[in-house]
Scaffold this active site. Structure first.
Site, short mmCIF file in Angstrom:
data_model
loop_
_atom_site.label_atom_id
_atom_site.label_comp_id
_atom_site.label_asym_id
_atom_site.label_seq_id
_atom_site.Cartn_x
_atom_site.Cartn_y
_atom_site.Cartn_z
N LYS A 24 48.16 53.80 47.89
CA LYS A 24 49.11 54.87 48.16
C LYS A 24 48.60 55.75 49.29
O LYS A 24 49.33 56.04 50.24
CB LYS A 24 49.32 55.69 46.89
N ARG A 94 48.59 62.86 42.81
CA ARG A 94 49.03 61.48 42.55
C ARG A 94 47.85 60.52 42.57
O ARG A 94 47.02 60.58 43.46
CB ARG A 94 50.03 61.04 43.63
N GLY A 103 52.78 52.60 36.51
CA GLY A 103 52.84 53.36 35.27
C GLY A 103 51.51 53.63 34.59
O GLY A 103 51.47 54.23 33.53
N MET A 105 48.77 55.32 35.83
CA MET A 105 48.21 56.63 36.10
C MET A 105 49.37 57.61 36.28
O MET A 105 50.41 57.24 36.79
CB MET A 105 47.42 56.61 37.42
N ARG A 338 54.95 50.52 50.03
CA ARG A 338 53.97 49.47 49.71
C ARG A 338 54.68 48.13 49.76
O ARG A 338 55.91 48.08 49.72
CB ARG A 338 53.38 49.69 48.31
N HIS A 456 60.68 51.11 33.98
CA HIS A 456 59.37 50.56 33.64
C HIS A 456 59.47 49.11 33.19
O HIS A 456 58.76 48.23 33.66
CB HIS A 456 58.73 51.42 32.55
N ARG A 562 42.17 12.53 27.82
CA ARG A 562 41.39 12.55 26.57
C ARG A 562 41.90 11.43 25.67
O ARG A 562 43.08 11.39 25.37
CB ARG A 562 41.59 13.88 25.86
N GLU A 746 28.60 19.41 31.18
CA GLU A 746 29.08 20.45 30.27
C GLU A 746 27.97 20.97 29.37
O GLU A 746 28.20 21.81 28.51
CB GLU A 746 30.27 19.94 29.45
N SER A 765 32.23 15.61 36.58
CA SER A 765 33.39 16.46 36.33
C SER A 765 32.90 17.62 35.47
O SER A 765 32.38 17.41 34.37
CB SER A 765 34.47 15.66 35.61
N GLY A 767 32.94 20.14 32.92
CA GLY A 767 33.74 20.49 31.74
C GLY A 767 33.41 21.93 31.42
O GLY A 767 32.56 22.24 30.60
N ASN A 769 34.84 24.28 29.85
CA ASN A 769 35.04 24.89 28.53
C ASN A 769 33.74 24.84 27.74
O ASN A 769 33.24 25.86 27.27
CB ASN A 769 36.14 24.18 27.74
N ASP A 770 33.21 23.62 27.59
CA ASP A 770 31.95 23.49 26.87
C ASP A 770 30.80 24.14 27.64
O ASP A 770 29.94 24.79 27.04
CB ASP A 770 31.62 22.01 26.62
N CYS A 832 37.35 20.01 35.20
CA CYS A 832 38.47 19.68 34.34
C CYS A 832 38.62 20.64 33.16
O CYS A 832 39.36 20.39 32.24
CB CYS A 832 38.35 18.24 33.84
N TYR A 852 37.95 18.22 43.83
CA TYR A 852 39.24 18.48 43.19
C TYR A 852 39.09 19.41 41.99
O TYR A 852 37.99 19.57 41.45
CB TYR A 852 39.91 17.18 42.75
P1 ADP Z 1 53.72 56.23 40.74
O1 ADP Z 1 52.48 55.62 41.27
O2 ADP Z 1 53.84 56.17 39.27
O3 ADP Z 1 54.93 55.73 41.47
P2 ADP Z 1 53.81 58.58 42.39
O4 ADP Z 1 52.54 59.22 42.74
O5 ADP Z 1 54.42 57.73 43.41
O6 ADP Z 1 53.60 57.78 41.03
O7 ADP Z 1 54.77 59.72 41.94
C1 ADP Z 1 55.93 59.49 41.24
C2 ADP Z 1 57.08 60.21 41.90
O8 ADP Z 1 56.81 61.58 42.01
C3 ADP Z 1 57.35 59.78 43.32
O9 ADP Z 1 58.16 58.67 43.36
C4 ADP Z 1 58.07 60.97 43.89
O10 ADP Z 1 59.43 60.87 43.61
C5 ADP Z 1 57.46 62.11 43.13
N1 ADP Z 1 56.51 62.80 44.00
C6 ADP Z 1 55.21 62.60 44.16
N2 ADP Z 1 54.68 63.41 45.07
C7 ADP Z 1 55.70 64.17 45.52
C8 ADP Z 1 55.82 65.20 46.50
N3 ADP Z 1 54.77 65.61 47.21
N4 ADP Z 1 57.02 65.73 46.69
C9 ADP Z 1 58.09 65.30 45.99
N5 ADP Z 1 58.06 64.36 45.07
C10 ADP Z 1 56.87 63.78 44.83
MG MG Z 2 55.28 55.87 43.32
MG MG Z 3 54.55 56.90 37.39
#
Ligand code: ADP
Ligand code: MG
Ligand code: MG
Length: 877
Positions: A24, A94, A103, A105, A338, A456, A562, A746, A765, A767, A769-770, A832, A852
């Protein structure tokens, strides 16, 4: 004192600094330097996070000082001040690791608000409602993310106020309502923590940064990392950024968009937004978002500008972009970009299209598809005939394609438990959250009531290649009683439904699915992978059916056939048992004579399916007791069937009992004690090859593999035994047929003495797993019991039976390969074990120069792609 720099302003970074700034942060820097409107800010590096942990979970003085310095710069450029009553600076905090962890962090918005600054914001914007709306959001997020107070408790207050007022949406609350809510939130905070909500913005900031750092180690993040091969020592960066406000009225809003359709890969902008909303409102499914196209009517200038920048970003990154934006009173800001997550189908189409559009070379395109993702296009879709007959009972959004059929369960925990019990599970939820991750992994399909294409559930399911229907408002779920209702019909826990993630349809009962094919973009893409790769891909197959499937998927041979699986079949097992309980050599040879023609037929079928592709057949491997019953009753029945006394059979069973069967009488040890078994198998192998060669004209060169060797003399003993039989047959048949005899590596001792072993073995070959069991000294079957404790305590980060332990087991593989080549420069080397289909292990095999890898049929395309990627990353030969 180090001279490391722990904090970078956005203008100081760029996209290549992903490891240091996180994905990010690096992209925010890159966009800033491309002149794209990004709110000002800075990134605290991943190294700072690592230091935070090594300093005993404390932010040291150096880092604190750099943070404050960077903050001062942002204050200057924005002409705002942290904590100022007149013109306060508000920021978001962030997280952002090297690779995106959806989701995992949590982000904190509107930081810097307190009882004073909220008034400043109100006066400055002439918008009291907006100020208090931001403040209540901040208190809730800060309390939840930083202090761990349950979000639900805040939402309850909000719901209560809405109910009292008789309104449905947050937007219908006025300034006074929101002021009241802020007070209630602060009271709740005090009640929960016994102290007041922090009023000092710098204190808020440092608490928030600390929370992001420590969220790197929350259990959800650890599970996600393990599932996605992400090392625990990378750490996460933290981005601190001036807020752009999407909740300032009807010329403000927030949204997410992709430059191409993440489900199909079609080249068309795809997105959703909400007017007068902030941050996570879109993804959280609070209100139903509008399709991006509608922005053209709402705010045409913003739309044009957005489209221009989106295209610019796609061309710049030469990949499909997933972007987050916010509009503050008609002014557009980009908050994130991204390379977008996508379904396997979309990934393949986009990779092929980008090459056609001239944006990528084939080598670059090969790297754009996650090998593991192919899994989802290799899985069945519904039979079109069956589907025509079926009637959809509900429909939602086609959030992640594929076909799934299974029993419904309503919690992640139950999904997990029933999956472990061998059931196909469909997880049904109002909406999913990061806590559900393990249940989602365990499910064949996911059905949610709420949430859009970027919810999500949708994002995570697409990432995992699991079928998902989201936002299915047609059903009403009662999570309490574990039922859901569609129209008249009520479904209980354990009832079957079928989901079509490509159309969004939900069906009652079970629908037959069909096998996938490699054609279209998939075919084109895989052909490129084959052109590039040097490592060959074989399959582990024991039956002609599996062998044919594997050939369809591109297998270049069989690396492991086998022979014991054939012994378990109903028509053979009596003869196998007769052989085991035989009292004399003569009795045993009689039983083996019955098995010979059946075994020969097996091999004929396999040779025919594989045509001229190489086939490695392994001699009998498991301990013999596996073929006999262990329960008293079953022994009694079998004794009757075999016409021997119970006592006699029981004695045989008892004599075969072992304390550690894994390290017992098995592998080549069987052939040393009962050479006649090896002789029979060798005869079947060679006679089958001669038969197919004569009838079909295929030039077959059998490869006979001796398992579990640890000592050259035992290898020589077994080799001599089978060689005698084979040479006799070849001479008698007067045919010129070459064959190879090799061994599995193995047992650690075999790896260590591989230079000697190679004197007798024409191929190795691995193995694995073993080899993994014996190197670690724990068994695959028992390890599940304690490995979880090892993950929890960060002793292991992954399951060594799934992903090759490169430092230990891998070292043995590498060493044995080198030793083997010293003795026999043209020795053929393969693997294998299960690892042959694991992408990072395939890369390792490429790097150590194996010829291989061999894996189960469904993983063959995955291994082909992983091998091509390994060649692009580290060209060989
Ligand atoms: P995630 O990694 O879960 O997508 P983000 O850090 O992208 O989390 O934040 C989630 C949302 O929070 C972003 O999509 C954005 O809409 C909002 N956000 C984050 N920073 C700002 C900011 N500086 N101004 C306005 N909205 C923000
Ligand atoms: Mg985001
Ligand atoms: Mg989020």
């Amino acid at each position: 004192m180090s001279n490391k720099k722990y904090v970078y302003l956005f203008q100081e970074g760029n996209a290549s600094m992903r490891n240091l700034l996180g994905g990010k942060g690096a992209n925010l820097a890159e966009m800033t330097n491309l002149g794209i409107p990004v709110p000002e800010g800075f990134t605290v590096t991943t190294e700072a996070c690592v230091k935070y942990y090594s300093d005993g979970k404390k932010i040291g003085e150096e880092i604190s000082r750099e943070i404050v310095q960077a903050l001062r710069v942002v204050e200057q450029t924005t002409e705002k001040k942290f904590g100022s009553k007149e013109n306060p600076l508000l920021v978001s905090v962030r997280s952002g690791a090297r690779v995106s962890m959806p989701g995992m962090m949590d982000t904190i918005l509107n930081l810097g608000l307190n009882d004073d600054t909220v008034e400043g914001v109100a006066k400055l914007t002439n918008n009291i409602r907006f100020a208090y709306d931001s403040y209540r959001r901040f208190i809730q997020m800060f309390s939840d993310v930083v202090m761990g107070i349950e979000k639900r408790k805040f939402e309850n207050i909000l719901d209560q106020v809405k109910e009292e007022k008789g309104v449905k949406f947050d937007t219908e609350l006025d300034a006074n309502d929101l002021k009241g809510i802020v007070n209630k939130f602060k009271e709740l905070y005090k009640k929960e923590l016994g102290k007041d909500f922090p009023q000092n913005p710098e204190e808020q900031l440092f608490e928030a940064v600390t929370a992001v750092f420590s969220s790197w180690d929350n259990p959800r993040a650890i599970v996600y990392r393990r599932l996605n091969d992400i090392p625990g020592d990378w750490g996460t960066a933290v981005n601190v950024q001036r807020m752009a406000f999407g909740n300032m009225g009807n010329t403000s809003g927030t949204g997410v968009a992709f430059t191409r359709d993440p489900a199909t890969g079609e080249k068309t902008i795809f997105g959703e937004y909400l007017i007068n909303a902030q941050g996570e409102d879109v993804v959280a499914g609070v209100r139903t978002p509008q399709p991006l196209k509608k922005l053209q009517q709402d705010l045409p200038e913003c739309y044009e500008k957005f489209m221009g920048i989106a295209q610019k970003l796609e061309n710049h990154y030469r990949d499909m972009q997933d972007m987050e934006f916010t509009i503050e009173q008609g002014k557009l800001y980009f908050l994130q970009t991204r390379n977008g997550k996508r379904t396997a189908e979309a990934a393949l189409k986009i990779a092929v299209d980008l090459v056609k559009e001239g944006l990528l070379t084939k080598d670059e395109a090969i790297l754009k598809v996650e090998p593991k993702q192919l899994d989802s296009v290799l899985h069945p879709t519904f039979d079109t005939q069956e589907l025509k007959k079926a009637k959809a009972i509900a429909s939602g959004l086609p959030a992640s394609p594929g076909a799934a059929c299974g029993k419904v369960y309503f919690t992640a925990e139950e999904a997990k438990v029933h999956h472990q019990a061998g059931e196909d599970v469909i997880l049904v939820r109002l909406e999913t959250s990061p806590e559900d991750i393990e249940g989602m992994v365990a499910s064949e399909g996911i059905l949610t009531v709420r949430g859009g294409m970027t919810s999500h559930a949708a994002v995570v399911a697409r990432g995992m290649g699991t079928c998902c229907v989201a936002g299915c408002g047609d059903i009403s779920v009662d999570e309490q009683s574990k039922t859901f209702q569609i129209g008249e019909k009520k479904f209980n826990e354990g009832d079957y439904i079928s989901l079509d993630g490509s159309t969004g349809n939900v069906y009652d009962g079970r629908i037959k699915a069909v096998e996938p094919e490699i054609s279209g973009h998939f075919g084109t893409f895989m052909a490129w992978a084959d052109e590039i790769r040097k490592l060959k891909v074989r399959t582990n197959a024991d039956t002609p059916k599996d062998a044919k499937q594997a050939v369809k998927f591109g297998a270049q041979g069989i690396g492991l056939c086998r022979t014991e699986h054939m012994f378990f079949e109903e028509d053979r097992i009596p003869a196998v048992r007769e052989m085991i309980v035989a009292k004399s050599l003569e009795q045993r040879e009689n039983a083996l004579a019955k098995l010979l023609p059946m075994q020969r037929e097996d091999f004929i079928g396999i040779y025919e399916a594989m045509e001229e592709r190489p086939v490695t057949i392994r001699l009998l491997d498991p301990p013999l007791h596996e073929f006999l019953p262990s329960e008293e009753e079953d022994i009694e029945d079998l004794a009757k069937e075999m016409g021997i006394s119970y006592e006699e059979l029981k004695a045989s069973v008892d004599s075969l009992h072992e304390f550690n069967p894994m390290m017992g009488h098995r592998g080549c040890r069987l052939a040393v004690s009962y050479p006649e078994i090896a002789r029979m198998q060798a005869r079947a192998i060679i006679e089958a090859a001669i038969d197919v060669r004569r009838r079909k004209g295929y030039n077959i060169m059998p490869e006979i593999m001796i398992p579990l060797v640890g000592e050259i003399k035992e290898l020589k003993f077994v080799k001599d035994t089978i060689k005698e039989v084979v040479d006799q047959i070849i001479e008698k048949e007067n045919i010129n047929m070459e064959y190879k005899i090799g061994t599995m590596i193995e047992i650690p001792r075999a790896a260590i003495t591989a230079d000697e072993i190679a004197k007798e073995a024409e191929f190795f070959s691995f193995g694995t797993n073993d080899l993994t069991q014996m190197t670690f000294g724990f068994s695959r079957d028992d390890a599940a019991k304690f490995l979880n404790y090892y993950y929890d305590n960060k002793i292991y980060e992954f399951d060594p039976f799934q992903k090759l332990d490169q430092n230990g087991v891998g070292k043995l593989v590498k060493m044995a390969s080198e030793l083997g080549k010293q003795t026999r420069p043209d020795i053929k080397l393969g693997i294998c074990g299960e690892h042959g289909g694991d992408p990072s292990s395939v890369e390792f095999c490429h790097n150590v120069g194996l010829n291989y890898v061999s894996c189960s049929p469904y993983r063959v395309p995955i291994a082909r792609l992983a091998a091509a990627q390994a060649q692009v990353k580290n060209p060989r030969q």
